[in-house]
Design a protein around this motif. Structure first.
Motif, PDB file in Angstrom:
ATOM      1  N   ASN A   1       2.490 -12.477   6.935  1.00 22.61           N
ATOM      2  CA  ASN A   1       3.262 -12.581   8.210  1.00 22.61           C
ATOM      3  C   ASN A   1       2.282 -12.256   9.231  1.00 22.61           C
TER       4      ASN A   1
ATOM      5  N   VAL B   1       3.575 -18.183  12.798  1.00 16.93           N
ATOM      6  CA  VAL B   1       4.246 -18.278  11.556  1.00 16.93           C
ATOM      7  C   VAL B   1       4.649 -19.775  11.129  1.00 16.93           C
TER       8      VAL B   1
ATOM      9  N   GLN C   1       7.807 -13.895   2.919  1.00 20.91           N
ATOM     10  CA  GLN C   1       7.306 -13.489   4.118  1.00 20.91           C
ATOM     11  C   GLN C   1       7.871 -11.923   4.113  1.00 20.91           C
TER      12      GLN C   1
ATOM     13  N   SER D   1      11.264 -13.757   0.587  1.00 15.71           N
ATOM     14  CA  SER D   1      11.488 -12.742   1.778  1.00 15.71           C
ATOM     15  C   SER D   1      11.022 -11.567   0.990  1.00 15.71           C
TER      16      SER D   1
END
Length: 500
Positions: A295, A329, A348, A25
């Motif tokens: 994303n 996604v 992401q 992330s």
């Protein structure tokens, strides 16, 4: 109208191992990602360090393995020194990327403490926009050298006795983009990246380094940028980065649902470019890819940085995601796994509030957006080796990407012999009856799907579980084959386990 499709799951056809770093992330000092996102001293659920424990719990549930920090565009005007030492002595600065006031109450050491609490690996970005080789060396020395030098002892004086031992570093961010502080040509950046990498390896030979690739595939220098950068830095870096955001602009839903096909084309184009440079240089190294920003982002609704007023921690691009976004996604995660032989890192963007799977309210609750669920289930269940899966199916016509397969799928095989299938039906016209050819001795163990008659349904603080995976129905076995019906615009996961 119900279409039909078929695919085969065969343990003999392997792509490569599932790299844990694929489930990364991104935490940038942007909007409310840090402040009132992961960090909110005074919140009822904040711990002694000001970290929101509800967000920490959701981060663990999401299955995040790695987090890129502190940017993003933010890093290209960032002085890391401002974010260390006594908080009351840290200067406030202007963040030129997002026209924000940065008080620097959260910095490197706070992030590393948060990362340890979350159980994730840090991926640290260096400022090669407004700074250079010397500042990069100073940050790595402060972070990684044990002690006995000015900067390592400064870290110890700041309360961090042991080195952070950060292994993964980004050599800047999106420096091909004219919006970036310190924007450069490919030749300028390639030289700087090479010189920085050479110096860092003298200081800490074990670091892994990511060179900046193109900011997106629509850049006029896409491909050419990567070739020029790698001609300078090929033998000094480990990864070249890719960034891509997908937007359901102009109501073109079919192209939006086919975003994974575009992502795969981008991955294979840059892998081919890297291999071409490697061949020219007669190098036996194989550069891997770091897809460290990806994303769904409604960029068409964002007025750009120039439209922003100066503010402290503003609400910025806090997109609310619906069912269709979650399916997209899920398809992007499938794409990353389908290319696990080349993609070694993926992030992401971002983790909290800013185009994020986790939303929060200052002083209030945190909840899961629709896109949280395919990420969490893929991170939890994709283990072992990725299998090559090529469905036989109808196609969907798209304005942006031409004909795209209606069924998009991948599967993983773990060391127990369990196979997990991840599959998306992109078709809006109706369901698809999918027949799955299985190895001998496997039976369904879990069947979940994310679909809804209302594709615009979203989660909120008031209704946090409106969109969530539900047990699938209608799966039946016919000998070694499994047959199931995939709803239109749906994401599905099925685990097939060996019979006991």
């Amino acid at each position: 109208m119900t279409s039909t499709a078929r695919l085969t799951l065969d343990p003999a056809f392997l792509i490569g191992p599932v790299e844990p770093r694929l489930f990364g992330s991104f935490v940038e000092h942007m909007g409310r990602c840090v402040y009132t996102g992961i960090f909110e001293p005074g919140h009822p659920l904040a711990d002694a360090d000001g970290f929101r424990t509800d967000v920490l719990e959701l981060t663990r549930e999401l299955g995040v393995t790695l987090v890129r920090y502190p940017g993003g565009n933010f890093v290209s005007n960032y002085r890391w020194e401002d974010g260390v030492g006594p908080v009351e002595e840290r200067p406030a600065r202007l963040d030129l990327a997002w026209r924000s006031l940065e008080d620097n109450s959260f910095g490197l050491n706070e992030f590393m403490a948060w990362a340890a609490r979350a159980g994730i690996e840090p991926m640290m970005a260096l400022n090669l926009g407004t700074r250079g080789v010397a500042e990069a060396l100073e940050l790595v020395e402060y972070a990684n050298y044990p002690g006995g030098t000015r900067l390592s002892d400064l870290r110890r004086a700041h309360g961090v006795d042991k080195p952070h031992d950060i292994r993964l570093w980004c050599l800047g961010n999106e420096l091909d983009g004219p919006w970036q502080m310190g924007h450069k040509t490919a030749r300028e950046y390639g030289r700087l990246a090479a010189e920085t990498a050479r110096a860092l390896r003298r200081l800490d030979p074990g670091v892994s380094l990511v060179a900046c690739g193109s900011s997106n595939s629509g850049m006029p220098t896409f491909g050419q940028w990567e070739a020029e950068v790698l001609e300078s830095a090929y033998d000094l870096v480990d990864y070249i980065s890719l960034h891509a955001y997908y937007d359901p602009a102009d109501g073109d839903v079919d192209s939006f649902l086919a975003s994974g096909a575009d992502m795969e084309h981008m991955i294979r184009s840059i892998a081919a470019t890297a291999d071409h440079v490697g061949a020219k240089l007669r190098s036996r190294r194989k550069i891997k890819l770091s897809f460290d920003e990806w994303n769904v982002w409604y960029q068409s609704r964002f007025g750009g940085e120039a439209s922003l007023e100066w503010a402290e921690h503003p609400r910025l691009i806090e997109n609310v995601y619906d069912v269709t976004d979650a399916v997209v996604v899920g398809s992007l995660l499938i794409t990353l796994l389908r290319n696990a032989d080349r993609v070694g890192v993926a992030c992401q963007a971002q983790l909290a509030n800013v185009i994020a799977p986790i939303m929060t309210e200052p002083g209030g609750p945190a909840w899961r957006q629709s896109i949280f669920h395919p990420f969490a289930l893929t991170a939890r269940n994709a283990r072992g080796q990725v299998l090559r899966v090529e469905p036989e199916c109808t196609s969907v016509s798209t304005d942006k990407y031409g004909e795209a397969p209606a069924i998009w799928a991948t599967a993983t095989l773990d060391d127990t012999g369990e196979i997990t299938l991840f599959v998306v039906n992109r078709d809006r016209r109706g369901p698809c009856e999918l027949r799955v050819a299985l190895p001998q001795g496997l039976l369904p163990a879990e069947h979940l799907e994310l679909a809804d008659d209302d594709l615009s349904a979203v989660n909120s603080a008031a209704d946090p579980d409106r969109v969530a995976p539900r047990p699938g129905t209608g799966l039946r076995m016919d000998g070694r084959d499994a047959t199931l019906t995939l709803p239109p615009v749906s994401w599905t996961m099925i685990r097939f386990a060996p019979q006991e």
